[in-house]
Enzyme design. Structure first.
Site, short mmCIF file in Angstrom:
data_model
loop_
_atom_site.label_atom_id
_atom_site.label_comp_id
_atom_site.label_asym_id
_atom_site.label_seq_id
_atom_site.Cartn_x
_atom_site.Cartn_y
_atom_site.Cartn_z
N ASP A 119 0.82 -1.22 0.00
CA ASP A 119 0.00 0.00 0.00
C ASP A 119 0.86 1.26 0.00
O ASP A 119 0.49 2.27 -0.61
CB ASP A 119 -1.01 -0.02 1.16
CG ASP A 119 -0.35 -0.10 2.51
OD1 ASP A 119 0.80 -0.56 2.57
OD2 ASP A 119 -0.98 0.31 3.50
N SER B 59 3.81 1.71 -1.50
CA SER B 59 4.29 1.93 -2.87
C SER B 59 3.17 2.44 -3.76
O SER B 59 3.39 3.31 -4.62
CB SER B 59 4.80 0.61 -3.46
OG SER B 59 5.75 0.06 -2.59
N ASP C 112 1.50 -10.57 3.09
CA ASP C 112 0.50 -10.55 4.17
C ASP C 112 -0.95 -10.71 3.70
O ASP C 112 -1.83 -10.93 4.51
CB ASP C 112 0.56 -9.21 4.92
CG ASP C 112 1.87 -9.04 5.66
OD1 ASP C 112 2.62 -10.02 5.74
OD2 ASP C 112 2.12 -7.94 6.16
N GLY D 78 -5.01 -35.87 -16.26
CA GLY D 78 -6.20 -35.03 -16.46
C GLY D 78 -7.19 -35.64 -17.42
O GLY D 78 -8.23 -35.05 -17.70
#
Ligand code: ADP
Length: 747
Positions: free
Chosen positions: A110, A112, A157, A566
């Site tokens: 935040d 930056s 975070d 798959g």
């Protein structure tokens, strides 16, 4: 400069480093080159912008080769006090203009992103000052009237409002959960207690999710401090857990944990409480920078690639009036949100925590965070927290289909959450055959201890589903064991079996019980869920293999053809191609034609002639029945002559092995919690609906089982709609270098 000058983009990483930043830088560079734009790396974050000179350098296609798997950021990051000053920002503007850069992709936290926004708002004034000081001429200022920015959040975070995941958070979870798994085994050996501190000053995401994925006993997060007297409550939980069979106790503490009065709760305090009140030998482990380290997880690679790609689209489309956007991810899709709105809300959460408005902080974290917090608390209870219902209910858990890592996690969560609701939980050993044979046992809280992170399936699984002759025996088994509800954890065959039982209800009344299918298959090919438990683990295994294959090939000029599992579903092939940096992916969904192969061979030969050393192709196992992996190898070898050699790698069953990834553990737990809720509700209401559960656009969704036929392609065993097919252009953009003439030409 002329007006034909290409648009010029600068990319920087700033603030704390995070795994996955390199994938984003690579994607920005390659997407920009594809679009004919010029792209520059700004080294060492804002410091490089302020210093200029060779800290701003053009990025070529190959400059960003071989960086996907690397942790940290190869273009460097730094904290830059000078950029906080106007003087510094003016210098930065001048340095950018030397390269014609007026579009920026900023990858950072935040701080930056706030800096980027300040810079953008000041830009016209900074340019006017530069003109006044004769550092740039007026025409330059006129050509670049505005700075256009897109922000990507790089922060382990996961603390930014506006994106479900930040770059690096999933990899950090991998590091933490690896550590918790390791601690669990030593703690269990000595019957010790551990207190583990994880990062997150204002955000409990890492602590909460690692507590769930690590199967720990207690967690302390900043957003939701425990109520007064929590110490006694914590000790009681640990005591009950021990009494029910736990050999280890682990408490996870977020860096920013605090009590309701706002006093920090440190690890040492928690240790002291455990030692004094429980008399336990307690150790503290502070994970610190280990959490930032290591190779990025598959999710951080593919998500960051998509984000970088979208950021380029955004800054190239931006006009001087555009509001700067944060490019984030919401429900597995790229979303754009006004940048400053996200930054402000993020600051609001921190402020709310500081002001002890915890309800507000939890609300801003979002519904699924709150839901997972409650799930964790319910699972940690070794004793039922809900009064048992008058008539005890008996819920059975059964696996079916191929093995998927995370089956145990789902079963454990279902057992504990079911017990918490007062039910009796039964485990069926050996899938439907085991049900018929009566291999059914009651599972207690302690019986599923240690299953969270355990690969394989303790209850066993099988692809065999009941035949018409066996239906009667299945019905008898359900009746004999008085099974009131059924949780079927598995893949395609589990769903088929459930659908079969549903369709035979009229003939066999015993099947009139609520049933729920929980998607657990590495193939990710069942309806009603965008992701199934096990697929993320398999992808991590595949991409780890690809990293090694790439390293092994460094000494030669080599093409690799890697075959993934798959069946007819290309999810593993495409996503591992995206995360592993493949040049070409072959999918059954797309088909493979001779014409395609010819074009591929030409591209391959040309690129080796141009100096390439490695060409990675991935082929989904059933991509084409005749153009087999073997065939592709021989074709490429024949055409490669002496230019390069070809090797194949069939990853095989390693893809089903391994312990479940943090994401798979969290998904398994979340879906199991809702499954138990569903069965409980059905039984309370006296109804017997049958559904499958899953994630649709990120939300847990229940779909009636009877809708299955409309949603799937029976022949190829996959859902009719597969969201990830839309990512194919990104794979192509990352893989195919445009001819040199295109660069700097078209825009
Ligand atoms: P993060 O981006 O991880 O939150 P920081 O808050 O340390 O990390 O910010 C990284 C860099 O971004 C700072 O060193 C500074 O150069 C720049 N920056 C941060 N906040 C501002 C701001 N308010 N104004 C200008 N630049 C800022």
């Amino acid at each position: 400069m002329t007006s034909l000058q290409p648009k010029s983009i600068g990319v920087l990483t700033s603030g704390g480093d995070a795994q996955g930043m390199n994938a984003a830088v690579r994607a920005v560079a390659r997407a920009a080159l594809h679009r004919g734009a010029a792209v520059h790396a700004i080294y060492e974050g804002y410091q490089g912008m302020v210093d200029g000179g060779d800290r701003i350098r053009p990025l070529s296609w190959d400059d960003v080769g071989s960086i996907l798997h690397r942790g940290g950021t190869v273009i460097g990051t730094a904290r830059c006090p000078a950029f906080r000053e106007r003087d510094g920002r003016r210098r930065a503007a001048r340095n950018l203009l030397r390269h014609g850069i007026d579009r920026l992709v900023v990858i950072g936290g935040d701080g930056s992103l706030t800096g980027a926004d300040t810079f953008r708002r000041e830009w016209p004034e900074l340019l006017a000052e530069l003109v006044q000081r004769n550092e740039i001429d007026e025409s330059t200022a006129r050509r670049h009237p505005a700075l256009m920015i897109a922000g990507l959040v790089g922060s382990i975070d996961n603390d930014m409002v506006g994106t479900d995941m930040t770059i690096g958070a999933d990899s950090a979870l991998h590091r933490i959960v690896e550590a918790i798994d390791a601690i669990t085994s030593t703690a269990a050996s000595h019957q010790r207690s551990f207190v583990v501190e994880v990062m997150g000053r204002h955000c409990g995401y890492l602590a909460l999710m690692s507590a769930i994925a690590g199967g720990t006993d207690y967690v302390l997060i900043p957003e939701n401090p425990p109520s007064d007297g929590w110490e006694e409550r914590m000790c009681e939980l640990l005591r009950n857990g021990r009494a029910a069979g736990r050999r280890d106790s682990i408490v996870v503490v977020a860096e920013g944990a605090q009590d309701r009065a706002g006093n920090p709760i440190g690890c040492d305090y928690v240790r002291q409480v455990l030692e004094e009140r429980l008399g336990e030998d307690t150790r503290v482990t502070i994970l610190g920078h280990v959490q930032r380290g290591g190779t990025p997880s598959v999710f951080d690679r593919w998500m960051s690639t998509l984000l970088g790609y979208a950021a380029v689209e955004e800054v190239l489309a931006a006009t001087p009036d555009s509001e700067p956007q944060l490019i984030g991810i919401r429900y597995n899709r790229i979303q754009q949100v006004p940048l400053m709105q996200c930054v402000e809300q993020t600051h609001t959460v921190a402020r709310m925590i500081a002001e002890r408005d915890y309800a507000g902080a939890m609300a801003l974290r979002g519904g699924s965070f709150t839901e997972m917090f409650q799930v964790f608390n319910r699972m940690a209870e070794a004793l039922p927290s809900v009064t048992p219902p008058v008539r005890p209910r008996r819920l059975a858990i059964i696996h079916a289909g191929g093995l998927a890592p995370g089956m145990n996690t789902a079963a454990r969560a279902a057992v504990r959450l079911g017990l918490d609701r007062g039910h009796t939980l039964l485990g069926v050993r050996g899938s439907f055959q085991g049900l018929i044979d009566g291999r059914i046992e009651e599972l207690g809280w302690g019986d599923v201890e240690g299953w969270t992170g355990l690969g394989g399936a303790e209850l066993g699984t099988s692809r065999q589903i009941p035949t018409v002759e066996q239906l009667y025996a299945v019905g008898r088994a359900l009746e004999n064991h008085r099974i009131d509800g059924l949780l079927i954890i598995g893949g395609w065959m589990a769903y088929r079996a459930a659908h079969y039982l549903l369709s035979e209800r009229d003939r066999y009344p015993a099947f009139k019980i609520p049933m729920i299918c929980l998607p657990a298959t590495i193939d990710n090919n069942v309806p009603g869920s965008e992701l199934s438990v096990g697929a993320d683990t398999a992808l991590n295994v595949i991409v780890e293999g690809l990293d090694r294959i790439k390293q092994s090939a460094m000494a030669a000029r080599r093409c690799f053809v890697v075959e993934t599992m798959g069946r007819y579903c290309g999810y593993l092939a495409l996503m591992s191609g995206l995360a592993g940096g493949a040049e070409r992916v072959y999918l059954h969904e797309e088909g493979v034609t001779l014409k395609d192969l010819q074009a591929d061979v030409e591209r391959m030969v040309e690129s080796f002639r141009g100096g390439r050393r490695l060409y990675l192709t991935i082929r989904g196992e059933y991509a084409n029945p005749r153009y087999t992996t073997d065939f592709l190898c021989r074709l490429f070898e024949e055409e490669g002559h002496e230019l390069f050699d070809v090797r194949q790698a069939v990853l095989g069953h390693t893809q089903q092995g391994g312990n479940p990834s943090p994401y798979d553990r969290i998904l398994a737990t979340r879906l199991a919690a809702r499954s138990i809720d569903f069965l409980t509700q059905q039984l309370e209401r006296g109804s017997a609906e049958s559904v499958f559960i899953g994630l649709v656009e990120g939300k847990v969704t229940l779909v009636p089982l009877k809708q299955m036929p409309d949603m799937v392609d029976w022949a190829f065993r996959r859902p009719k709609e597969q969201w990830w097919l839309a990512l194919r252009p990104v794979v192509q953009t990352m893989a195919r270098q445009p001819p040199p003439a295109d660069i700097g030409g078209s825009i």
